[in-house]
Design a protein around this motif. Sequence first.
Motif, mmCIF file in Angstrom:
data_model
loop_
_atom_site.group_PDB
_atom_site.id
_atom_site.type_symbol
_atom_site.label_atom_id
_atom_site.label_comp_id
_atom_site.label_asym_id
_atom_site.label_seq_id
_atom_site.Cartn_x
_atom_site.Cartn_y
_atom_site.Cartn_z
ATOM 1 N N THR A 1 0.832 -1.206 0.000
ATOM 2 C CA THR A 1 0.000 0.000 0.000
ATOM 3 C C THR A 1 0.866 1.256 0.000
ATOM 4 O O THR A 1 2.032 1.224 0.385
ATOM 5 N N ASP A 2 0.278 2.357 -0.423
ATOM 6 C CA ASP A 2 0.926 3.647 -0.222
ATOM 7 C C ASP A 2 0.952 3.935 1.276
ATOM 8 O O ASP A 2 0.326 3.248 2.079
ATOM 9 N N TRP A 3 1.659 4.986 1.666
ATOM 10 C CA TRP A 3 1.997 5.183 3.077
ATOM 11 C C TRP A 3 0.827 5.710 3.911
ATOM 12 O O TRP A 3 0.114 6.612 3.507
ATOM 13 N N SER A 4 0.694 5.114 5.082
ATOM 14 C CA SER A 4 -0.195 5.592 6.146
ATOM 15 C C SER A 4 -1.667 5.599 5.759
ATOM 16 O O SER A 4 -2.353 6.614 5.902
ATOM 17 N N LEU A 5 -2.146 4.450 5.307
ATOM 18 C CA LEU A 5 -3.584 4.288 5.094
ATOM 19 C C LEU A 5 -4.329 4.047 6.402
ATOM 20 O O LEU A 5 -5.537 4.261 6.477
ATOM 21 N N ILE A 6 -3.607 3.596 7.430
ATOM 22 C CA ILE A 6 -4.260 3.105 8.638
ATOM 23 C C ILE A 6 -4.271 4.134 9.770
ATOM 24 O O ILE A 6 -5.284 4.328 10.428
ATOM 25 N N THR A 7 -3.135 4.783 10.003
ATOM 26 C CA THR A 7 -3.014 5.714 11.125
ATOM 27 C C THR A 7 -2.580 7.088 10.630
ATOM 28 O O THR A 7 -2.034 7.227 9.528
ATOM 29 N N GLU A 8 -2.784 8.101 11.449
ATOM 30 C CA GLU A 8 -2.416 9.454 11.062
ATOM 31 C C GLU A 8 -0.907 9.632 11.100
ATOM 32 O O GLU A 8 -0.167 8.855 11.715
ATOM 33 N N SER A 9 -0.432 10.679 10.445
ATOM 34 C CA SER A 9 0.999 10.998 10.408
ATOM 35 C C SER A 9 1.226 12.364 11.023
ATOM 36 O O SER A 9 0.387 13.271 10.905
ATOM 37 N N ARG A 10 2.405 12.528 11.657
ATOM 38 C CA ARG A 10 2.783 13.817 12.235
ATOM 39 C C ARG A 10 4.253 14.095 11.922
ATOM 40 O O ARG A 10 5.094 13.206 12.005
ATOM 41 N N LEU A 11 4.542 15.350 11.569
ATOM 42 C CA LEU A 11 5.917 15.741 11.269
ATOM 43 C C LEU A 11 6.019 17.259 11.410
ATOM 44 O O LEU A 11 5.213 18.003 10.847
ATOM 45 N N ASN A 12 7.020 17.693 12.181
ATOM 46 C CA ASN A 12 7.291 19.126 12.348
ATOM 47 C C ASN A 12 6.043 19.923 12.754
ATOM 48 O O ASN A 12 5.797 21.029 12.248
ATOM 49 N N GLY A 13 5.266 19.356 13.660
ATOM 50 C CA GLY A 13 4.108 20.050 14.176
ATOM 51 C C GLY A 13 2.885 20.014 13.294
ATOM 52 O O GLY A 13 1.839 20.586 13.638
ATOM 53 N N LYS A 14 2.969 19.351 12.141
ATOM 54 C CA LYS A 14 1.829 19.247 11.238
ATOM 55 C C LYS A 14 1.259 17.833 11.299
ATOM 56 O O LYS A 14 1.969 16.870 11.600
ATOM 57 N N GLN A 15 -0.016 17.728 10.978
ATOM 58 C CA GLN A 15 -0.705 16.451 11.026
ATOM 59 C C GLN A 15 -1.295 16.132 9.659
ATOM 60 O O GLN A 15 -1.609 17.024 8.867
ATOM 61 N N LEU A 16 -1.426 14.845 9.373
ATOM 62 C CA LEU A 16 -2.083 14.387 8.155
ATOM 63 C C LEU A 16 -2.930 13.176 8.532
ATOM 64 O O LEU A 16 -2.409 12.213 9.100
ATOM 65 N N PRO A 17 -4.237 13.215 8.262
ATOM 66 C CA PRO A 17 -5.081 12.085 8.670
ATOM 67 C C PRO A 17 -4.743 10.830 7.888
ATOM 68 O O PRO A 17 -4.092 10.898 6.841
ATOM 69 N N PRO A 18 -5.192 9.669 8.377
ATOM 70 C CA PRO A 18 -4.987 8.440 7.600
ATOM 71 C C PRO A 18 -5.592 8.611 6.211
ATOM 72 O O PRO A 18 -6.684 9.181 6.066
ATOM 73 N N ARG A 19 -4.912 8.111 5.194
ATOM 74 C CA ARG A 19 -5.430 8.231 3.829
ATOM 75 C C ARG A 19 -6.410 7.079 3.573
ATOM 76 O O ARG A 19 -6.250 6.279 2.636
ATOM 77 N N ALA A 20 -7.398 6.995 4.432
ATOM 78 C CA ALA A 20 -8.393 5.916 4.394
ATOM 79 C C ALA A 20 -9.632 6.395 3.649
ATOM 80 O O ALA A 20 -10.752 6.345 4.169
ATOM 81 N N TRP A 21 -9.411 6.835 2.424
ATOM 82 C CA TRP A 21 -10.501 7.478 1.694
ATOM 83 C C TRP A 21 -11.620 6.472 1.368
ATOM 84 O O TRP A 21 -11.386 5.391 0.839
ATOM 85 N N GLY A 22 -12.810 6.871 1.730
ATOM 86 C CA GLY A 22 -13.975 6.029 1.539
ATOM 87 C C GLY A 22 -14.244 5.084 2.690
ATOM 88 O O GLY A 22 -15.333 4.495 2.781
#
Length: 618
Positions: free
Chosen positions: A331-352
């Motif tokens: 899979t592409d990265w981080s479909l399951i859990t959120e990501s954090r880096l340098n104070g920024k967040q990105l939700p899991p890419r669990a689209w749909g």
Amino acid sequence: MSIQVASEYMENPDGVVFRDLNGNGVMEPYEDPRLPAAERVEDLLGRLSLEEKAGLMFISIVSVPDSGNLEDETPRSGRVGVRDTVANKLVNHLNFHYVPVPNTAAKWVNELQRHALESSPHGIPVTLFTDPRHSFIENWGASFTAEYFSAWPEPLGLAAVRDEQLVREFATIARAEYTAIGIRGAMHPTIDLATEPRWARQYSTFGQDKDLVARLANAYLDGFQGPELGADSVECMAKHFPGGGPQLDGEDPHFPYGREQVYPGGMFDYHLEPFKKVIARGVSCIMPYYGMPVGLVLDGEPIEEVGFGFNRQIITGLLREKLGFDGVVCTDWSLITESRLNGKQLPPRAWGVEHLSVEERVLKVIEAGCDQFGGEECPEIIVDLVRKGLVQEERIDASVRRLLRVKFDLGLFDNPYVDAEAAAERAGRPEYVAAGELAQARSVTILKNDGAEHPLLPLAPGVRVYSEEMDPNVVAASGLEPVGSAGEADVAIVRVAAPFEFRDHYMLESSFHAGSLAFDTETIEKVRRLSEQVPVVLVPHLDRPAILTPLEPHCAAIAAVYGASDSALLKALTNVVPPEGRVPFQLPRSEAAVIGSRPDVPGDTEDPLYECGFGLEL
């Protein structure tokens, strides 16, 4: 001192093979290297615990400390360190991010491999992967600058030259530099088609033409993998199945607003073509994209509107059963859990499937037919799923069998170490650097070449050059004369980046060049005013198409690049290295034409300023 792995084997009366795994004189049980790889896989698979099997199904992210000491790592937020990841979570596939100087990186790799062999129950070596790191664009979500390796144009530039042998040469050199520091997995090539002009990932593609992309992709595999995977190979992970180009409004599905992938032109099969070719060629691994198909119907059957990594119809039905791919699907990265880096967040890419729990997402990915989870490190969830009876261990075995086979084919079980002392000599060798610069110069694409009495290009020796962006020392070394003002110059060279809208809400977002392709008024006015004093050579860096229409009338010449140093550019502009580039995608005339085009259709903007394949000779 470089690490040597013993070549002598011992066999006891029961037929169990022993080997000195760590160079310390202690003979330990080992898979017999004299057996065929398939038999070695089955032998080891039968002895693995469920926890070990689950660990194989994850690729975690790691950055190497500048010291090269394993214990000096600073783990990413919310993650354990690499020592715990390997020893306790039993994860033995890792994705390199930051890499220090080659000797230090190689030293770290050897420490890591020793740690993996000593701490895991069956001494499974680590496979190290990387995103592209041989060009000019730094994007921690997709690519890295060349740094200590040879620098080449982005894949778009290789596509502009349209030479399979050049791609083969690049991949062969990149493989040599990767293996010098222990990288054995390439999370590329990107064989998506650049059909939506605004999409941010186009720089890592080979352009919009399916046939050109397929030819260059197979040449890429020739250089990285070789005729078949072996001890000198780097396995390739072709992406992003079934083709990541047709993004709604050109937005990228790394981010929630870009999750929809659409096919208003009915061109789904067109985007599949390069994947069919690399599957026939024997690519080791394929990565599905984050994108969520909307309104897609295949063979009369509506496709579930979930991200491709969760989509059984796409992974099992299409990729496995219809196209016959039996390699690893990661899979592409981080479909399951959120990501954090340098104070920024990105939700899991669990689209749909945003509504599903973490456990339910993992289950859906496995049921879809994927073998491996990119950017995650939660194997305990798979263990729980099996113990609850929600997944059969035989299903896990099917994935682990594929993953182990690649490790055996790469020779990692026979020798996972690298020669740390030789790493600096093998990475960034002068002949590699020279080959990369030559490719940069060859890829320069001449879009316009006018002049008052004769074409402005090539620039003759001694021509006085004004440029705010270029190093005057490099200009002088190229046989031209740098001057400090436009009034003193015979020609002005203006280097500009393709336009984009800066965004910085989500993690990684600022590195993705997305949004409008139109230049700002300040840039247009700068070029116009300069052109009133001296002929202008405009040099746009096309990491994606740009609307050059308002700039074109003010330029005597336009030379597009896709990653080129000042030195390489000037070699092309002076014709020391003839520029051979042909633009690998259509360059639209207006924003209205871009908005009116269909994202899945190549070259679909009305009345383009430059058509795909255009380029002048000097």
